[in-house]
Scaffold this motif. Structure first.
Motif, short mmCIF file in Angstrom:
data_model
loop_
_atom_site.label_atom_id
_atom_site.label_comp_id
_atom_site.label_asym_id
_atom_site.label_seq_id
_atom_site.Cartn_x
_atom_site.Cartn_y
_atom_site.Cartn_z
N ASN A 44 0.84 -1.21 0.00
CA ASN A 44 0.00 0.00 0.00
C ASN A 44 0.87 1.25 0.00
N THR A 45 1.94 1.22 0.81
CA THR A 45 2.84 2.38 0.87
C THR A 45 3.54 2.61 -0.47
N ILE A 46 4.05 1.53 -1.06
CA ILE A 46 4.74 1.64 -2.35
C ILE A 46 3.79 2.18 -3.41
N THR A 47 2.57 1.68 -3.41
CA THR A 47 1.58 2.14 -4.39
C THR A 47 1.30 3.63 -4.22
N ALA A 48 1.11 4.05 -2.98
CA ALA A 48 0.83 5.46 -2.72
C ALA A 48 2.01 6.35 -3.11
N GLN A 49 3.23 5.90 -2.81
CA GLN A 49 4.41 6.69 -3.17
C GLN A 49 4.55 6.81 -4.68
N SER A 50 4.37 5.70 -5.39
CA SER A 50 4.50 5.73 -6.84
C SER A 50 3.42 6.61 -7.46
N ALA A 51 2.20 6.51 -6.93
CA ALA A 51 1.10 7.35 -7.43
C ALA A 51 1.39 8.82 -7.19
N GLN A 52 2.00 9.13 -6.05
CA GLN A 52 2.32 10.53 -5.75
C GLN A 52 3.33 11.10 -6.73
N ILE A 53 4.34 10.30 -7.07
CA ILE A 53 5.32 10.76 -8.06
C ILE A 53 4.63 11.06 -9.39
N LEU A 54 3.76 10.15 -9.83
CA LEU A 54 3.07 10.34 -11.10
C LEU A 54 2.16 11.56 -11.07
N GLU A 55 1.46 11.75 -9.95
CA GLU A 55 0.58 12.92 -9.83
C GLU A 55 1.38 14.21 -9.91
N GLU A 56 2.55 14.22 -9.28
CA GLU A 56 3.35 15.44 -9.24
C GLU A 56 4.00 15.77 -10.58
N ILE A 57 4.05 14.80 -11.49
CA ILE A 57 4.56 15.12 -12.84
C ILE A 57 3.42 15.27 -13.84
N GLY A 58 2.17 15.30 -13.31
CA GLY A 58 1.04 15.64 -14.16
C GLY A 58 0.19 14.48 -14.66
N VAL A 59 0.45 13.26 -14.20
CA VAL A 59 -0.39 12.13 -14.59
C VAL A 59 -1.67 12.19 -13.76
N THR A 60 -2.80 12.38 -14.41
CA THR A 60 -4.05 12.65 -13.68
C THR A 60 -4.69 11.41 -13.09
N ASP A 61 -4.41 10.23 -13.63
CA ASP A 61 -5.01 9.00 -13.11
C ASP A 61 -3.92 7.94 -12.97
N PRO A 62 -3.13 8.02 -11.89
CA PRO A 62 -2.02 7.08 -11.72
C PRO A 62 -2.44 5.62 -11.69
N SER A 63 -3.66 5.35 -11.23
CA SER A 63 -4.09 3.95 -11.12
C SER A 63 -4.14 3.27 -12.48
N ARG A 64 -4.43 4.02 -13.53
CA ARG A 64 -4.47 3.42 -14.87
C ARG A 64 -3.09 3.03 -15.35
N VAL A 65 -2.08 3.75 -14.88
CA VAL A 65 -0.70 3.42 -15.24
C VAL A 65 -0.18 2.28 -14.36
N LEU A 66 -0.43 2.40 -13.05
CA LEU A 66 0.14 1.44 -12.11
C LEU A 66 -0.62 0.12 -12.04
N GLY A 67 -1.94 0.18 -12.21
CA GLY A 67 -2.76 -1.02 -12.00
C GLY A 67 -2.32 -2.23 -12.80
N PRO A 68 -2.31 -2.15 -14.13
CA PRO A 68 -1.93 -3.33 -14.92
C PRO A 68 -0.50 -3.79 -14.64
N LEU A 69 0.42 -2.83 -14.46
CA LEU A 69 1.81 -3.17 -14.19
C LEU A 69 1.95 -3.90 -12.86
N MET A 70 1.35 -3.35 -11.80
CA MET A 70 1.50 -3.95 -10.49
C MET A 70 0.78 -5.29 -10.39
N GLN A 71 -0.39 -5.40 -11.04
CA GLN A 71 -1.10 -6.67 -11.01
C GLN A 71 -0.31 -7.76 -11.72
N ALA A 72 0.27 -7.42 -12.89
CA ALA A 72 1.08 -8.39 -13.63
C ALA A 72 2.32 -8.77 -12.83
#
Length: 312
Positions: free
Chosen positions: A200-228
């Protein structure tokens, strides 16, 4: 009171050994497991619920079950389900034992991953039978959890003569029992916390990085990658490791560190990245994807300026 290990294969009305169950308390875990035992044909005779959320949860998952005080539940029930917080468990058990509320032959189950049956010693001294049954699942406290139990492992710890009872109850609740020895409960719980909470912590940290560089929906980027990645890691173990460290890509690793240091990201992200990268390098060496010289090079990069930059 015997419980048929194969009872879960029968309709509730055809099962032997049905018990009166008391649930203490109606948190997310207690209410769901109480409902699971009720679905297995047991009768929930009372539930302890203090907060408004707990009372709402009890009404939703255990309709028509009376909300009672703890002493009354202990008086009525043949099986007690203690789903209280870890830090409160010992006090609840010792307090009830000192007050003389446990009964001879009464089944007392706690759902804490941290403890085995040792924490139930005061109840056992009063003649009760202690069982530790922990579902390895994150609970929402809603009815959908009942469906998820079918894919859930339950860590069971109990004296040898009553271990089949603990295993049977886990099966009745829909899960798969996994025996964990008393002395291994701490390691078991640490493994689950490491896997679940830190993910959960890793997911939140990675999502925060993406949000801060302008990715509006980090879950769409992280979800498939992390699930795989999770699926591959569970299926293939350490051999599923990929990425710059497993390839010995020192330049990419140094670039990541520089970006995290200079980019104004929270310090905890850099600290976590370094620690996990160090562990990953050690495991890559053990797997043979990198040699000792490359591992030493990677670890040297990770050790460079290992203190996070000072704040303004």
């Amino acid at each position: 009171m015997p419980i048929d290990p194969y009872a879960a294969e029968l309709p509730p009305s055809a099962r032997d050994g049905r018990l009166g169950v008391g649930v203490i308390s109606a948190g997310k875990v207690g209410a769901v497991l109480g409902a699971a035992l009720r679905n297995a044909g047991h009768q929930v005779v009372g539930v302890h619920a203090v907060s408004e959320a707990s009372r709402d949860r009890a009404e939703s998952l255990l309709p028509e079950v009376p909300v009672l005080e703890v002493p009354e539940i202990l008086r009525r029930a043949e099986l007690i389900l203690l789903a209280v917080p870890d830090d409160a468990l010992a006090e609840v058990v010792s307090g009830a034992a000192e007050a003389g509320h446990f009964q001879v032959g009464q089944l007392v189950i706690h759902t804490s991953g941290r403890y085995g049956t040792g924490v139930l010693a005061p109840a056992e001294e009063a003649g009760a039978i202690g069982l530790a049954i922990h579902p390895a699942m994150t609970f929402t406290g809603m009815s959908l959890d009942l469906q998820r139990l079918s894919a859930c492992a339950f860590a069971v710890t109990a004296a040898e003569e009553v271990l089949p009872v603990a295993q049977a109850l886990a099966v009745e609740m829909g899960g798969e029992p996994v025996v964990v020895a008393e002395e291994h409960r701490g390691a078991y719980h640490a493994a689950l916390a490491h896997a679940s909470n830190h993910l959960n912590t890793i997911t939140a940290q990675s999502a925060q990085i993406l949000e801060e560089i302008g990715v509006t929906d980090p879950s769409r980027v992280l979800g498939p990658l992390m699930q795989a990645s999770l699926d591959n890691a569970l299926a293939s173990g350490p051999s599923a490791l990929t990425g710059p460290i497993s390839r010995g890509d020192t330049g990419t690793l140094r670039g990541h560190l520089q970006t995290l240091q200079a980019g104004g990201f929270p310090e905890d992200i850099l600290i976590a990245y370094r620690a996990l990268a160090q562990a990953t390098a050690q495991r890559a060496l053990e797997q043979g994807t990198i040699n000792e010289a490359k591992a030493a090079e990677l670890l040297e990069v990770l050790a460079e300026d290992s203190q996070p930059p000072a704040g303004p």
